[in-house]
Design an enzyme around this catalytic site. Structure first.
Site, PDB file in Angstrom:
ATOM      1  CG  ASP A 134      -9.389  -2.671  12.835  1.00 38.84           C
ATOM      2  OD1 ASP A 134      -8.544  -1.878  12.414  1.00 38.84           O
ATOM      3  OD2 ASP A 134      -9.118  -3.854  13.122  1.00 38.84           O
ATOM      4  CG  ASN A 151      -6.043   1.211   9.836  1.00 41.24           C
ATOM      5  OD1 ASN A 151      -4.914   0.901   9.415  1.00 41.24           O
ATOM      6  ND2 ASN A 151      -6.872   0.302  10.330  1.00 41.24           N
ATOM      7  CG  ASN A 186      -2.154  -0.880   0.954  1.00 51.43           C
ATOM      8  OD1 ASN A 186      -3.052  -0.501   0.229  1.00 51.43           O
ATOM      9  ND2 ASN A 186      -2.150  -2.080   1.529  1.00 51.43           N
ATOM     10  CG  HIS A 189      -9.788  -3.590   8.813  1.00 45.86           C
ATOM     11  ND1 HIS A 189      -8.876  -4.154   9.679  1.00 45.86           N
ATOM     12  CD2 HIS A 189     -10.842  -4.429   8.765  1.00 45.86           C
ATOM     13  CE1 HIS A 189      -9.370  -5.292  10.141  1.00 45.86           C
ATOM     14  NE2 HIS A 189     -10.561  -5.480   9.613  1.00 45.86           N
ATOM     15  CB  SER A 235     -13.275  -0.414   5.643  1.00 47.07           C
ATOM     16  OG  SER A 235     -14.275  -1.380   5.446  1.00 47.07           O
ATOM     17  CG  MET A 267       1.097  -5.581  11.406  1.00 49.62           C
ATOM     18  SD  MET A 267      -0.595  -5.637  10.755  1.00 49.62           S
ATOM     19  CE  MET A 267      -1.194  -7.104  11.575  1.00 49.62           C
TER      20      MET A 267
HETATM   21  C1  GRF Z   1      -3.313  -4.659   4.059  1.00 45.86           C
HETATM   22  O1  GRF Z   1      -4.136  -5.724   3.688  1.00 45.86           O
HETATM   23  C2  GRF Z   1      -4.052  -3.701   4.958  1.00 45.86           C
HETATM   24  O2  GRF Z   1      -5.424  -3.663   4.711  1.00 45.86           O
HETATM   25  C3  GRF Z   1      -3.794  -4.267   6.316  1.00 45.86           C
HETATM   26  O3  GRF Z   1      -2.481  -4.758   6.274  1.00 45.86           O
HETATM   27  C4  GRF Z   1      -2.152  -5.113   4.931  1.00 45.86           C
HETATM   28  C5  GRF Z   1      -0.864  -4.427   4.590  1.00 45.86           C
HETATM   29  O4  GRF Z   1      -0.343  -4.851   3.366  1.00 45.86           O
HETATM   30  N1  GRF Z   1      -4.025  -3.271   7.327  1.00 45.86           N
HETATM   31  P1  GRF Z   1       0.932  -4.116   2.750  1.00 45.86           P
HETATM   32  O5  GRF Z   1       2.025  -4.136   3.812  1.00 45.86           O
HETATM   33  O6  GRF Z   1       0.535  -2.726   2.401  1.00 45.86           O
HETATM   34  O7  GRF Z   1       1.310  -4.929   1.555  1.00 45.86           O
END
Ligand code: GRF
Length: 224
Positions: free
Chosen positions: A150, A112, A19, A114, A141, A95
């Site tokens: 969340d 965030n 992301n 999710h 979301s 995390m």
């Molecule tokens: C994603 O699926 C996000 O929704 C969740 O953690 C994952 C992170 O993936 N919170 P990345 O590290 O961005 O590949």
């Protein structure tokens, strides 16, 4: 480097950072008018740090294990975020649960992503959990961060079908595909001041959004 007139972002990660990469790509292509001031990771070996380095973005590692208490960790997170004077804080696969004092300090400025259609499946292992239901769709979301895990007001969602043959890995891939489109899009709204959190409700251009936010139809990968 301070970029005049561009909102600045801190992106918080713990792992792969796909992301983060989507956000970097949106900034690089000019689709997102923002500056990523810093990438912060609680995990020194997060691959997202390599992505940030490649894009010449500053990084900070606040390794959770090195703090005696959670409050010490939270204090350093606050200090680091304040030091970079960022406009928005983007949790992208971060995390750690941030303490209430951190959340309160940046209320309305921290979002965030999710991997579920909240309020369904807050917490971990969302793909496995949705597969144990009769749900025919799954999704992603993006929400403002509040003290409730969340559970903050939802800005936007994107959804996809669940197929009979799907396992958690297939769903994860499909959801990531949606995430990589939705997060940069929501950030453009935020950076253009279209989205605001007021009285615990999300407004888009001054209008209160429905509880599940804006439903964004996105191009699915495979058959969704
Ligand atoms: C994603 O699926 C996000 O929704 C969740 O953690 C994952 C992170 O993936 N919170 P990345 O590290 O961005 O590949």
């Amino acid at each position: 480097m301070i970029m005049a007139n561009k909102p600045s972002l801190a992106v918080l990660i713990s792992g792969n950072g796909s992301n983060l990469q989507a956000i970097i790509d949106a900034v690089t292509s000019g689709n997102l008018n923002a500056h990523i001031a810093v990438v912060i990771s609680d995990n020194p070996s997060a691959y997202g740090l390599t992505r940030a380095n490649t894009a010449q973005i500053k990084t900070e590692v606040l390794s959770f294990k090195q703090y005696a208490t959670r409050q010490d960790f939270d204090n350093d997170i606050k200090k680091t975020l304040l030091a970079y004077h960022v406009d928005f804080i983007v949790l992208a696969g971060f995390m750690r649960i941030l303490g209430d004092d951190v959340v309160q300090m940046f209320r309305g400025k921290m979002i965030n992503i999710h991997p579920s259609l909240l309020p369904k499946f807050p917490g971990l292992n969302t793909h496995e959990r949705v597969l144990n239901t009769t749900d025919s769709e799954h999704g992603v979301s993006i929400h403002f961060v509040t003290e409730q895990l969340d559970g903050g007001p939802i800005i936007a969602q994107a959804r996809c079908a669940i197929h009979k043959t799907d396992d958690a890995a297939a769903l994860k891939e499909r959801i990531h595909h949606l995430e990589h489109q939705l997060y940069p899009l929501v950030l453009t709204w935020l950076c253009d001041n279209k989205i605001q959190l007021l009285h615990n409700q999300v407004q888009y251009n001054g209008k209160i959004l429905p509880e599940m936010g804006i439903q964004v139809p996105l191009e699915p990968k495979n058959r969704c």
